[in-house]
Design a protein around this motif. Structure first.
Motif, short mmCIF file in Angstrom:
data_model
loop_
_atom_site.label_atom_id
_atom_site.label_comp_id
_atom_site.label_asym_id
_atom_site.label_seq_id
_atom_site.Cartn_x
_atom_site.Cartn_y
_atom_site.Cartn_z
N ALA A 215 0.84 -1.05 -0.14
CA ALA A 215 -0.09 0.09 0.06
C ALA A 215 0.97 1.16 0.12
O ALA A 215 0.42 2.21 -0.58
N ALA A 218 2.04 2.92 -3.50
CA ALA A 218 0.90 3.53 -4.27
C ALA A 218 0.68 4.91 -3.83
O ALA A 218 0.86 5.12 -2.40
N HIS A 223 -5.42 4.85 -1.68
CA HIS A 223 -4.46 4.03 -1.15
C HIS A 223 -4.04 4.27 0.38
O HIS A 223 -3.54 3.67 0.99
N ARG A 226 -6.48 2.82 2.62
CA ARG A 226 -5.94 1.39 2.48
C ARG A 226 -4.91 1.18 3.75
O ARG A 226 -4.97 0.05 4.30
#
Length: 478
Positions: A215, A218, A223, A226
């Motif tokens: 994660a 990105a 993201h 996340r």
């Protein structure tokens, strides 16, 4: 008389064997140019006595009872050869066993080479204070031989990195869980199923760490969300492991988890101390992770960069290739002929400009005179430092002021003596490069703050020995 594990410490080998004499004859023309003169330096009584006294402190009766151990001079020479070559203890053992030159230099001779573990224990016993005494005495010997006059002084700082991986919050949490679970496994193996049961979360934590790594690569708001969710799950799992470790520690203290075997019970107590030492560090990592991920605070108080080397600092020296270095600030101070007359490992990084006055005082104390020339880079400049140097009697203060707008100051810094002084100062950069490449001061392989001081001290002594030996060889040449 044998006495469980203790060795009688001697200063020197009492008598050479026939084999020692044969080895000395065979290698007489094979030694490197610095070795013969370094060998003479290391026969000094004060140096050997410093090693002897440090080794004698390992046990109260090391001077009189136990098996006959390696003499202090052999211990010193083995440790210095290790740092001259930047070897591990295992490589040191193999090379000394196989090489007659090294056997002669270290005074092992025809005898049995000590094993790597024994030499490692000697290294720990020879603490930072004894190493500092040895260094100061070697500087005195260099001055006595005319290698150091004290007319010039240059000083610089560098970073010696601790032996850690690049620190990220997720990897530190993963380290903490791994260590706590490993310790609790050992406790369960000794104490059985009594008390709290071990719930092994190491696999799920490892998967969370991998999720975070993916994660983090990105970008974008989805993201980021996340990443926060993954960190939340990792913190939750780590918190559960911490709570379990606290229960294990408490149950050992209360006698719930115990063993009838006295040796195993002592092992349990040792494991409890390991848990009690690691738990506050893992909690601190959890605290700084929450502050960074959920509140955006990157300057958490008491920030840890390693669970195993908690004293590690993050140091930025403005290097393009390595903007962040993780370790300790070290000062190296030189006089003539590349001899390092003083070194320091700082617990907390100081400003370079705060070190100059103390460095000049150390120079005067060690060499008995104020330097005629003091050279350093612009980080050491301040008007206070320049005034103090002139007040101490320094004739030429060669420290550039990059921020000056004074035409007189700019003219001063373009004069020949100033430019020559700065050219000589760049030798500090070369010395730092050499001790890092040749003697391993790029990364410390010993543990803890005392280990860092031992590593730096032995590396500096090794470099001084090589330089002293080479200069004495030049002096002795017809």
């Amino acid at each position: 008389m044998r006495a469980g594990g203790r060795n009688v410490i001697e200063m020197r080998r009492a008598q050479l064997s026939f084999g020692d004499g044969r080895i000395a004859d065979e290698v007489d023309d094979l030694c490197e140019e610095w070795m013969k003169h370094a060998d003479q330096v290391l026969t000094d009584d004060q140096i050997v006595t410093a090693v002897y006294e440090a080794l004698a402190k390992r046990h109260p009766k090391s001077r009189s009872r136990g098996r006959l151990g390696a003499p202090a001079e052999v211990v010193l020479r083995l440790l210095l050869l290790k740092h001259v070559r930047n070897w591990s203890y295992q490589v040191l053992e193999r090379e000394v066993r196989a090489n007659l030159v090294y056997r002669d230099f270290t005074r092992v001779g025809a005898g049995k080479t000590p094993d790597a573990k024994t030499m490692g224990r000697w290294g720990v016993a020879l603490g930072p204070e004894a190493i500092k005494q040895i260094h100061e005495r070697i500087v005195q010997i260099a001055q006595g031989n005319g290698l150091v006059q004290g007319r010039r002084m240059r000083v610089d700082t560098t970073v010696v990195e601790t032996n850690i991986h690049y620190p990220t919050d997720s990897s530190l949490l993963g380290d903490g869980v791994r260590v706590l679970i490993r310790t609790m496994r050992k406790i369960t193996k000794i104490a059985g199923e009594a008390g709290a049961k071990l719930c092994d979360r190491s696999r799920s934590v490892k998967l969370r760490v991998l999720d975070i790594a993916r994660a983090a690569r990105a970008k974008g708001k989805p993201h980021k969300e996340r990443l926060e969710r993954a960190y939340g799950k990792l913190l939750n799992s780590t918190s559960r492991v911490v709570g379990q470790a606290k229960r294990f520690s408490g149950e050992i203290a209360e006698g719930v988890k115990r063993s009838t075997d006295i040796l195993k019970q002592l092992a349990l107590e040792g494991l409890r101390r390991e848990l009690d030492e690691m738990l506050p560090r893992v909690k601190q990592v959890m605290k700084q992770t929450r502050a960074r991920i959920f509140r955006g605070d990157t300057r958490s108080e008491g920030k840890l960069l390693s669970l195993f080397e908690p004293s590690t600092e993050i140091i930025r020296k403005g290097k393009a290739g390595k903007p962040n270095e993780f370790g300790k600030m070290v000062k190296l101070q030189e006089a003539e002929n590349q001899i390092v007359i003083d070194y320091d490992v700082y617990a907390r990084r100081p400003s370079d400009s705060d070190l100059l006055i103390a460095a000049m005082e150390t120079h005067r104390a060690r060499l008995g005179r104020t330097p005629h020339l003091v050279a350093a880079d612009a980080a050491f400049y301040s008007s206070r430092n320049e005034a103090a140097a002139k007040q101490m009697g320094v004739k030429r203060v060669c420290i550039p002021n990059r921020a000056t707008k004074s035409p007189d100051r700019k003219r001063e810094q373009k004069k020949r003596w100033f430019r020559n002084g700065q050219k000589w100062r760049t030798g500090c950069e070369g010395r730092i490069s050499v001790v890092k490449r040749r003697h391993g001061l790029n990364r410390c392989r010993y543990k803890g703050e005392t280990g860092m001081k031992r590593w730096v001290g032995l590396g500096v002594i090794a470099d001084n020995l090589v330089n002293i030996g080479r200069e004495m060889e030049i002096q002795a040449a017809p």
